[in-house]
Scaffold this motif. Sequence first.
Motif, PDB file in Angstrom:
ATOM      1  N   MET A   1       0.825  -1.203   0.000  1.00 30.85           N
ATOM      2  CA  MET A   1       0.000   0.000   0.000  1.00 30.85           C
ATOM      3  C   MET A   1       0.864   1.260   0.000  1.00 30.85           C
ATOM      4  N   ARG A   2       1.945   1.253   0.762  1.00 27.80           N
ATOM      5  CA  ARG A   2       2.838   2.417   0.760  1.00 27.80           C
ATOM      6  C   ARG A   2       3.482   2.592  -0.602  1.00 27.80           C
ATOM      7  N   SER A   3       3.790   1.488  -1.246  1.00 29.84           N
ATOM      8  CA  SER A   3       4.371   1.578  -2.581  1.00 29.84           C
ATOM      9  C   SER A   3       3.386   2.198  -3.563  1.00 29.84           C
ATOM     10  N   ALA A   4       2.138   1.749  -3.513  1.00 28.41           N
ATOM     11  CA  ALA A   4       1.125   2.313  -4.409  1.00 28.41           C
ATOM     12  C   ALA A   4       0.931   3.797  -4.153  1.00 28.41           C
ATOM     13  N   ALA A   5       0.868   4.171  -2.873  1.00 29.57           N
ATOM     14  CA  ALA A   5       0.667   5.586  -2.547  1.00 29.57           C
ATOM     15  C   ALA A   5       1.819   6.436  -3.061  1.00 29.57           C
ATOM     16  N   GLN A   6       3.042   5.951  -2.876  1.00 28.55           N
ATOM     17  CA  GLN A   6       4.192   6.748  -3.302  1.00 28.55           C
ATOM     18  C   GLN A   6       4.314   6.817  -4.812  1.00 28.55           C
ATOM     19  N   MET A   7       4.196   5.668  -5.485  1.00 28.06           N
ATOM     20  CA  MET A   7       4.406   5.638  -6.928  1.00 28.06           C
ATOM     21  C   MET A   7       3.326   6.419  -7.666  1.00 28.06           C
ATOM     22  N   ILE A   8       2.087   6.330  -7.187  1.00 29.98           N
ATOM     23  CA  ILE A   8       1.021   7.097  -7.829  1.00 29.98           C
ATOM     24  C   ILE A   8       1.214   8.587  -7.566  1.00 29.98           C
ATOM     25  N   SER A   9       1.634   8.939  -6.338  1.00 33.79           N
ATOM     26  CA  SER A   9       1.818  10.349  -5.992  1.00 33.79           C
ATOM     27  C   SER A   9       2.887  11.001  -6.864  1.00 33.79           C
ATOM     28  N   TYR A  10       3.974  10.306  -7.091  1.00 37.68           N
ATOM     29  CA  TYR A  10       5.061  10.901  -7.858  1.00 37.68           C
ATOM     30  C   TYR A  10       4.934  10.661  -9.359  1.00 37.68           C
ATOM     31  N   GLU A  11       3.975   9.806  -9.754  1.00 40.89           N
ATOM     32  CA  GLU A  11       3.717   9.635 -11.183  1.00 40.89           C
ATOM     33  C   GLU A  11       3.149  10.919 -11.782  1.00 40.89           C
ATOM     34  N   VAL A  12       2.360  11.642 -11.002  1.00 39.43           N
ATOM     35  CA  VAL A  12       1.736  12.874 -11.497  1.00 39.43           C
ATOM     36  C   VAL A  12       2.785  13.941 -11.820  1.00 39.43           C
ATOM     37  N   PRO A  13       3.677  14.324 -10.896  1.00 34.28           N
ATOM     38  CA  PRO A  13       4.703  15.315 -11.267  1.00 34.28           C
ATOM     39  C   PRO A  13       5.672  14.792 -12.333  1.00 34.28           C
ATOM     40  N   LEU A  14       5.892  13.476 -12.385  1.00 38.98           N
ATOM     41  CA  LEU A  14       6.761  12.923 -13.425  1.00 38.98           C
ATOM     42  C   LEU A  14       6.197  13.199 -14.810  1.00 38.98           C
ATOM     43  N   VAL A  15       4.889  13.032 -14.951  1.00 40.73           N
ATOM     44  CA  VAL A  15       4.243  13.270 -16.258  1.00 40.73           C
ATOM     45  C   VAL A  15       4.153  14.759 -16.545  1.00 40.73           C
ATOM     46  N   ILE A  16       3.794  15.545 -15.529  1.00 40.35           N
ATOM     47  CA  ILE A  16       3.646  16.985 -15.747  1.00 40.35           C
ATOM     48  C   ILE A  16       4.986  17.620 -16.127  1.00 40.35           C
ATOM     49  N   SER A  17       6.094  17.073 -15.604  1.00 47.53           N
ATOM     50  CA  SER A  17       7.400  17.670 -15.881  1.00 47.53           C
ATOM     51  C   SER A  17       7.809  17.561 -17.341  1.00 47.53           C
ATOM     52  N   VAL A  18       7.214  16.640 -18.091  1.00 42.19           N
ATOM     53  CA  VAL A  18       7.574  16.498 -19.513  1.00 42.19           C
ATOM     54  C   VAL A  18       6.571  17.188 -20.431  1.00 42.19           C
ATOM     55  N   VAL A  19       5.536  17.798 -19.841  1.00 44.00           N
ATOM     56  CA  VAL A  19       4.547  18.491 -20.687  1.00 44.00           C
ATOM     57  C   VAL A  19       5.191  19.653 -21.438  1.00 44.00           C
ATOM     58  N   GLY A  20       6.104  20.362 -20.766  1.00 39.79           N
ATOM     59  CA  GLY A  20       6.778  21.476 -21.440  1.00 39.79           C
ATOM     60  C   GLY A  20       7.564  21.014 -22.644  1.00 39.79           C
ATOM     61  N   ILE A  21       8.231  19.860 -22.565  1.00 43.61           N
ATOM     62  CA  ILE A  21       8.980  19.336 -23.714  1.00 43.61           C
ATOM     63  C   ILE A  21       8.031  18.957 -24.840  1.00 43.61           C
ATOM     64  N   VAL A  22       6.903  18.353 -24.502  1.00 40.42           N
ATOM     65  CA  VAL A  22       5.916  17.992 -25.524  1.00 40.42           C
ATOM     66  C   VAL A  22       5.397  19.238 -26.233  1.00 40.42           C
ATOM     67  N   MET A  23       5.175  20.310 -25.487  1.00 41.49           N
ATOM     68  CA  MET A  23       4.688  21.553 -26.097  1.00 41.49           C
ATOM     69  C   MET A  23       5.762  22.219 -26.949  1.00 41.49           C
ATOM     70  N   MET A  24       7.034  22.128 -26.516  1.00 43.07           N
ATOM     71  CA  MET A  24       8.120  22.736 -27.287  1.00 43.07           C
ATOM     72  C   MET A  24       8.358  22.018 -28.610  1.00 43.07           C
ATOM     73  N   THR A  25       8.348  20.683 -28.555  1.00 40.41           N
ATOM     74  CA  THR A  25       8.652  19.897 -29.759  1.00 40.41           C
ATOM     75  C   THR A  25       7.419  19.574 -30.581  1.00 40.41           C
ATOM     76  N   GLY A  26       6.236  19.630 -29.962  1.00 39.28           N
ATOM     77  CA  GLY A  26       5.004  19.346 -30.679  1.00 39.28           C
ATOM     78  C   GLY A  26       4.795  17.885 -30.999  1.00 39.28           C
ATOM     79  N   THR A  27       5.405  16.980 -30.225  1.00 40.25           N
ATOM     80  CA  THR A  27       5.256  15.552 -30.501  1.00 40.25           C
ATOM     81  C   THR A  27       5.488  14.745 -29.234  1.00 40.25           C
ATOM     82  N   LEU A  28       4.924  13.538 -29.205  1.00 39.97           N
ATOM     83  CA  LEU A  28       5.166  12.564 -28.149  1.00 39.97           C
ATOM     84  C   LEU A  28       6.157  11.493 -28.591  1.00 39.97           C
ATOM     85  N   ASN A  29       6.645  11.608 -29.815  1.00 34.53           N
ATOM     86  CA  ASN A  29       7.595  10.638 -30.361  1.00 34.53           C
ATOM     87  C   ASN A  29       8.989  10.913 -29.799  1.00 34.53           C
TER      88      ASN A  29
END
Length: 488
Positions: free
Chosen positions: A150-178
């Motif tokens: 349960m602690r693993s799920a709580a931690q991994m899900i909690s930090y999955e959100v900032p992990l994804v948000i941190s790459v949004v700027g790169i996706v917007m700069m390059t215009g691709t998910l490739n």
Amino acid sequence: MMHFLEQPFGWSNFFVFLLLGIVMLLIVLGFVTYAIYFERKVIGWMQFRIGPNRTGPLGLLQSVADVTKLLIKEDTIPRKAERQLFILAPVITFIPSFAAIAVLPFASNLFFADLDVGILYYVALSGISTIGIVLGGWASNNKYALLGGMRSAAQMISYEVPLVISVVGIVMMTGTLNLRLIVEGQAGGFWHWNFIPQIIGFVVFVIAGISELNRTPFDLPEAESELVAGYHVEYSGFRFAFFMLAEYVYVFAIASLTTVLFLGGWQSPLPVLDFIPGIILVPAQIFVHRLFLLLAARDAAAHPDRPAHGSRLAGAAAARDRQHFRQRDFNGIGGWGRMKGIMKGLGVTFKAMTAKKVTYAYPDVPLEMPDRFRGIQHFEPDKCIVCNMCAKICPTECITLTGKPNPDPEKKGKVIDTYDINFEICILCDLCTEVCPTEAIVMTNNFELSTYSRDELFKDMKWLTDNNENVRKENNSAAPKGGAKANA
């Protein structure tokens, strides 16, 4: 590689990709094997130790020996565990970790899948491993394993959100998910790499990546001091190895993804270095990034002023920690002061790594024992007069001595027949050598007396006679008997 991807699927393509998949699996297994060795070595250097050095040259086969041990260990399943789910959990954890590598490009023409949604594919698969960890803890029918899951799920899900948000700027700069196109957009030198315009996203990505890997100081799912190894406490043998393999495969994947998204991938840092093949640049950057993650994580764990639990990173506790940093450590100079503190800690770490090690490479380099050290006795039967003083004064009665008539008829008295010492109860008090009038018994500096059974601790006269190495210098000195010992 693009040529094979564009061709219609057939048996030839199937066998080509099967062969490449096997090769990639072997490469990842090799990385995992020596990432463990490298981590243990670096941690040893930080702690003024040598690290693994016994198995193979320089200890290079230590991880191989550990893996071999895990593979041949008994596979145990708790009686009241959910058997099917208990068996399935390590597989659910490992398969997504290896499948996520398919979208990572290692060179301009070396990749296994050129997906237009490569980042989304990686994020989706990495989230599946969380299910396997929770499932393993729940299926074990163990409260500590369930808490770890349960602690693993709580931690991994909690930090999955900032992990994804941190790459949004790169996706917007390059215009691709490739991922391949993202690397191509960073050509022209390191000043075009994404970590410069996206420095905040880069820092967030690194911190969230360390948390996703459950590395120190974000090792809450394991928490050895609290949960007895956490979610995999009931696993052993090759099933436990699957959990460890998945963790280190994600280390490889996160380091590769960081290189691709922020550090230019196979693009050279300077135009004059364009002659270096990308297949060399990418592993080099992965190695550097892995070293940085290790040093930063260990330094963060060792810093006494930093929060020891992930739960303190939010709410009032985080505000209290920030106020503490501002008032005491950095005198209100904000984030730059914190960065200076981190760099200062890394400097201390590097200083410790380069310092002279105090660990002896025993037994290759024998320990230098002081002359006064009381070790195993050495016996000289030619000097013994069978006075039996040593056996009488021994406080533990570990000495057995018998005599026989002198075979020389011209000489009277007895000669030694048997002399045995039971080292299982001997306390090395040195009284036997003190009372011996002829110095037939002397102490040595030899302390090596490890055996496989207690019976082997019973030593006879021949063994004690042959034990003549490292005789204490005071026994051979020219001083009168007892003089050196009296001074000691």
